[in-house]
Design a protein around this motif. Structure first.
Motif, PDB file in Angstrom:
ATOM      1  N   MET A  33       0.684  -1.172  -0.046  1.00 22.46           N
ATOM      2  CA  MET A  33      -0.042  -0.080  -0.002  1.00 22.46           C
ATOM      3  C   MET A  33       0.864   1.196   0.127  1.00 22.46           C
ATOM      4  N   SER A  34       0.495   2.408  -0.678  1.00 23.60           N
ATOM      5  CA  SER A  34       1.013   3.560  -0.717  1.00 23.60           C
ATOM      6  C   SER A  34       0.875   4.294   0.536  1.00 23.60           C
ATOM      7  N   PRO A  35       1.946   5.009   1.085  1.00 19.66           N
ATOM      8  CA  PRO A  35       1.887   5.408   2.454  1.00 19.66           C
ATOM      9  C   PRO A  35       0.967   6.757   2.477  1.00 19.66           C
ATOM     10  N   GLY A  36       0.500   7.132   1.193  1.00 18.22           N
ATOM     11  CA  GLY A  36      -0.196   8.366   1.024  1.00 18.22           C
ATOM     12  C   GLY A  36       0.583   9.842   0.929  1.00 18.22           C
ATOM     13  N   PRO A  37      -0.108  10.776   0.455  1.00 16.99           N
ATOM     14  CA  PRO A  37       0.801  12.021  -0.123  1.00 16.99           C
ATOM     15  C   PRO A  37       1.296  12.763   1.220  1.00 16.99           C
ATOM     16  N   ASP A  38       2.349  13.337   0.966  1.00 18.81           N
ATOM     17  CA  ASP A  38       3.156  14.292   1.998  1.00 18.81           C
ATOM     18  C   ASP A  38       3.139  15.606   1.221  1.00 18.81           C
ATOM     19  N   THR A  39       3.649  16.704   1.895  1.00 20.88           N
ATOM     20  CA  THR A  39       3.651  18.019   1.516  1.00 20.88           C
ATOM     21  C   THR A  39       4.011  18.167  -0.264  1.00 20.88           C
ATOM     22  N   SER A  40       5.263  17.424  -0.162  1.00 23.13           N
ATOM     23  CA  SER A  40       5.810  17.334  -1.709  1.00 23.13           C
ATOM     24  C   SER A  40       4.807  16.864  -2.548  1.00 23.13           C
ATOM     25  N   ASP A  41       3.797  15.674  -2.369  1.00 20.59           N
ATOM     26  CA  ASP A  41       3.063  15.329  -3.188  1.00 20.59           C
ATOM     27  C   ASP A  41       2.041  16.166  -3.410  1.00 20.59           C
ATOM     28  N   VAL A  42       1.585  16.608  -2.482  1.00 26.31           N
ATOM     29  CA  VAL A  42       0.530  18.057  -2.732  1.00 26.31           C
ATOM     30  C   VAL A  42       0.931  19.154  -3.747  1.00 26.31           C
ATOM     31  N   ARG A  43       2.146  19.482  -3.436  1.00 22.73           N
ATOM     32  CA  ARG A  43       2.662  20.631  -4.455  1.00 22.73           C
ATOM     33  C   ARG A  43       2.843  19.847  -5.808  1.00 22.73           C
ATOM     34  N   ALA A  44       3.153  18.618  -5.725  1.00 19.19           N
ATOM     35  CA  ALA A  44       3.653  18.047  -7.273  1.00 19.19           C
ATOM     36  C   ALA A  44       2.208  17.805  -7.924  1.00 19.19           C
ATOM     37  N   ARG A  45       1.047  17.602  -7.008  1.00 23.86           N
ATOM     38  CA  ARG A  45      -0.314  17.516  -7.630  1.00 23.86           C
ATOM     39  C   ARG A  45      -0.799  19.035  -8.163  1.00 23.86           C
ATOM     40  N   LEU A  46      -0.283  20.160  -7.633  1.00 21.14           N
ATOM     41  CA  LEU A  46      -0.542  21.231  -7.867  1.00 21.14           C
ATOM     42  C   LEU A  46       0.204  21.545  -9.244  1.00 21.14           C
ATOM     43  N   ALA A  47       1.604  21.221  -9.190  1.00 26.69           N
ATOM     44  CA  ALA A  47       2.408  21.583 -10.358  1.00 26.69           C
ATOM     45  C   ALA A  47       1.795  20.758 -11.683  1.00 26.69           C
ATOM     46  N   VAL A  48       1.393  19.691 -11.433  1.00 28.49           N
ATOM     47  CA  VAL A  48       0.841  18.836 -12.625  1.00 28.49           C
ATOM     48  C   VAL A  48      -0.365  19.484 -13.075  1.00 28.49           C
ATOM     49  N   SER A  49      -1.216  19.722 -12.228  1.00 27.50           N
ATOM     50  CA  SER A  49      -2.702  20.394 -12.564  1.00 27.50           C
ATOM     51  C   SER A  49      -2.382  21.716 -13.800  1.00 27.50           C
ATOM     52  N   SER A  50      -0.988  22.415 -13.056  1.00 34.03           N
ATOM     53  CA  SER A  50      -0.780  23.647 -13.637  1.00 34.03           C
ATOM     54  C   SER A  50      -0.226  23.328 -14.993  1.00 34.03           C
ATOM     55  N   ALA A  51       0.426  22.412 -15.231  1.00 34.03           N
ATOM     56  CA  ALA A  51       0.868  22.040 -16.353  1.00 34.03           C
ATOM     57  C   ALA A  51      -0.236  21.616 -17.556  1.00 34.03           C
ATOM     58  N   PHE A  52      -1.288  20.988 -16.924  1.00 31.57           N
ATOM     59  CA  PHE A  52      -2.771  20.735 -17.717  1.00 31.57           C
ATOM     60  C   PHE A  52      -3.144  21.775 -18.179  1.00 31.57           C
ATOM     61  N   VAL A  53      -3.171  22.760 -17.057  1.00 31.40           N
ATOM     62  CA  VAL A  53      -3.861  24.288 -17.359  1.00 31.40           C
ATOM     63  C   VAL A  53      -3.269  24.831 -18.451  1.00 31.40           C
ATOM     64  N   ALA A  54      -1.908  24.732 -18.379  1.00 34.63           N
ATOM     65  CA  ALA A  54      -1.012  25.657 -19.289  1.00 34.63           C
ATOM     66  C   ALA A  54      -1.276  24.847 -20.839  1.00 34.63           C
ATOM     67  N   GLN A  55      -1.361  23.391 -20.988  1.00 30.81           N
ATOM     68  CA  GLN A  55      -1.470  22.865 -21.897  1.00 30.81           C
ATOM     69  C   GLN A  55      -2.664  23.152 -22.756  1.00 30.81           C
ATOM     70  N   GLY A  56      -3.827  23.215 -21.885  1.00 34.11           N
ATOM     71  CA  GLY A  56      -5.149  23.262 -22.497  1.00 34.11           C
ATOM     72  C   GLY A  56      -5.436  24.837 -22.843  1.00 34.11           C
ATOM     73  N   LEU A  57      -5.075  25.664 -22.077  1.00 29.99           N
ATOM     74  CA  LEU A  57      -4.794  27.076 -22.391  1.00 29.99           C
ATOM     75  C   LEU A  57      -4.291  27.431 -23.687  1.00 29.99           C
ATOM     76  N   LEU A  58      -2.981  26.981 -23.951  1.00 24.89           N
ATOM     77  CA  LEU A  58      -2.075  27.443 -25.300  1.00 24.89           C
ATOM     78  C   LEU A  58      -2.867  26.829 -26.418  1.00 24.89           C
ATOM     79  N   PHE A  59      -3.304  25.491 -26.298  1.00 28.10           N
ATOM     80  CA  PHE A  59      -3.778  24.773 -27.492  1.00 28.10           C
ATOM     81  C   PHE A  59      -4.974  25.450 -27.925  1.00 28.10           C
ATOM     82  N   THR A  60      -5.523  25.761 -27.070  1.00 26.47           N
ATOM     83  CA  THR A  60      -7.048  26.439 -27.378  1.00 26.47           C
ATOM     84  C   THR A  60      -6.984  27.863 -28.156  1.00 26.47           C
TER      85      THR A  60
END
Length: 396
Positions: free
Chosen positions: A1-28
């Motif tokens: 089982m995964s130990p679950g997210p820590d602070t770095s994982d939460v920041r990584a999730r925000l970073a990945v979300s930001s990358a998808f935002v950048a991708q969708g915005l520029l493409f459109t």
């Protein structure tokens, strides 16, 4: 089982979300500015189509290049580099006054587009493994939301007569800021075994020779073929076959994207409750119903409802394809390879969908063209079993 997210994982999730935002915005922004580029260079519809096809083909190359860069360094490096390249290429596209430079910059953007697509999903799969539960749909929801914002931004830019170059440059600047800022929070590569999976790392995922993974690739291609048909031919179907007004016709794709966003926002909770296979089967059934409504629609309102139902049902397919591929990996580099190669089916489906639905529609009418979408939704339903996580002892 995964130990679950820590602070770095939460920041990584925000970073990945930001990358998808950048991708969708520029493409459109680039896609919805095509009419202005067409006027700037005096392009025909055929020339615009060729540019789109070129970008789609080159994006497949960019996806594989991202795989190679991730293998040599990490998907974090690959994603940040691809975002920076996309921003630079878009800025040149917006400011170009020479056609050769314009086409060349679009070719470079195609490489970056494939790189961002692949590396952002590599990171998305990595974050999901860290969380130990389904979160990947939320990243694709961020893309859909950014696409809607991008379209509204372009509409506002045109309303206030903002210079074309400045309009594109602003969007490119947002992407560059995301690459340089939140991009630093992305997860570094790790060679450790993934949660719940044992065994030695494999050098080659053998993607095209493995039945379950090939099935995921075919499901990915089927989805993007339907999506490409909706974006390329939905408005034309409403105007030419159902005699809608020009103001009503765009609502077909608008309804499709809006319900796709709803689907992706709810997708992770649905997977956690009933599992990926059930979610894909239910989504495919909704997509099948939606495409049948499109084909049988007697008037525009029915067709718009059909497009909405199709988006609601099928939009979970790409993120769950990537999640299923990542779940079959034995280590992180192996997972990145699978994601990059699976991503190539994105462009294959987009090309085939737009071309085949258009070709059938030209010869037999757009109702017949969208019958292909019915068959493709049925194919996703038939392939749903491939979305099941593999047992730890099984082969890829």
């Amino acid at each position: 089982m995964s130990p679950g997210p820590d602070t770095s994982d939460v920041r990584a999730r925000l970073a990945v979300s930001s990358a998808f935002v950048a991708q969708g915005l520029l493409f459109t922004v680039l896609l919805t500015h095509l009419p202005q580029f067409k006027d700037r260079f005096g392009l025909s519809d055929g020339s615009v189509t060729l540019i789109i096809v070129m970008v789609t083909l080159i994006a497949g190359v960019g996806s594989l290049a991202s795989e190679a860069l991730a293998a040599r360094s990490s998907s974090r490096v690959a994603l940040r580099a691809s975002l920076a390249l996309a921003a630079a290429a878009a800025a040149v596209i917006g400011l170009s006054t020479q056609f050769g430079l314009f086409v060349g910059a679009f070719a470079v953007y195609g490489v970056a587009l494939g790189g961002v697509d692949a590396a952002s999903n590599m990171q998305g799969v990595a974050v999901q493994h860290r969380y130990g539960r389904s979160v990947i749909n939320s990243f694709h929801a961020a893309w859909s939301a950014a696409a809607i914002v991008g379209a509204l931004y372009v509409a506002l830019s045109e309303h206030v007569s903002l210079d074309l170059g400045l309009s594109v440059a602003f969007a490119a600047g947002v992407v560059a800021l995301i690459a340089g800022g939140p991009g630093a929070w992305l997860l570094p590569v790790t060679t450790s075994a993934l949660p719940g999976v044992s065994g030695e790392p494999e050098r080659d995922p053998g993607f095209l020779t493995r039945g379950p993974l090939l099935a995921l690739g075919l499901a990915m291609a089927a989805y993007w073929a339907v999506d490409s048909g909706a974006s390329s031919w939905g408005a034309i179907y409403l105007t030419d076959t159902l005699t809608s007004t020009d103001s009503v016709a765009p609502l077909a794709y608008g309804a499709y994207q809006a319900l796709a966003l709803v689907s992706r926002l709810a997708g992770d909770q649905a997977v956690q409750r009933v599992g990926a296979v059930t979610v894909v089967r239910l989504g495919a059934l909704l997509g099948l119903a939606g495409t049948l409504v499109i084909v049988a629609a007697p008037e525009p309102a029915f067709a718009i409802a059909g497009f909405a139902l199709t988006g609601l049902g099928l939009a979970v397919v790409p993120p769950l394809c990537f999640a299923a591929a990542g779940a079959r990996a034995r280590d992180r580099p192996h997972a990145d390879q699978l994601v990059a190669r699976l991503n190539v089916f994105n462009y294959l489906g987009a090309l085939l969908g737009a071309a085949l639905i258009g070709a059938i529609g030209s010869g037999f009418g757009m109702r017949a063209g969208f019958l292909l979408a019915v068959l493709l939704a049925g194919a996703v339903l038939a392939l749903a079993a491939a979305f099941a996580p593999r047992p730890a002892s099984s082969s890829v």
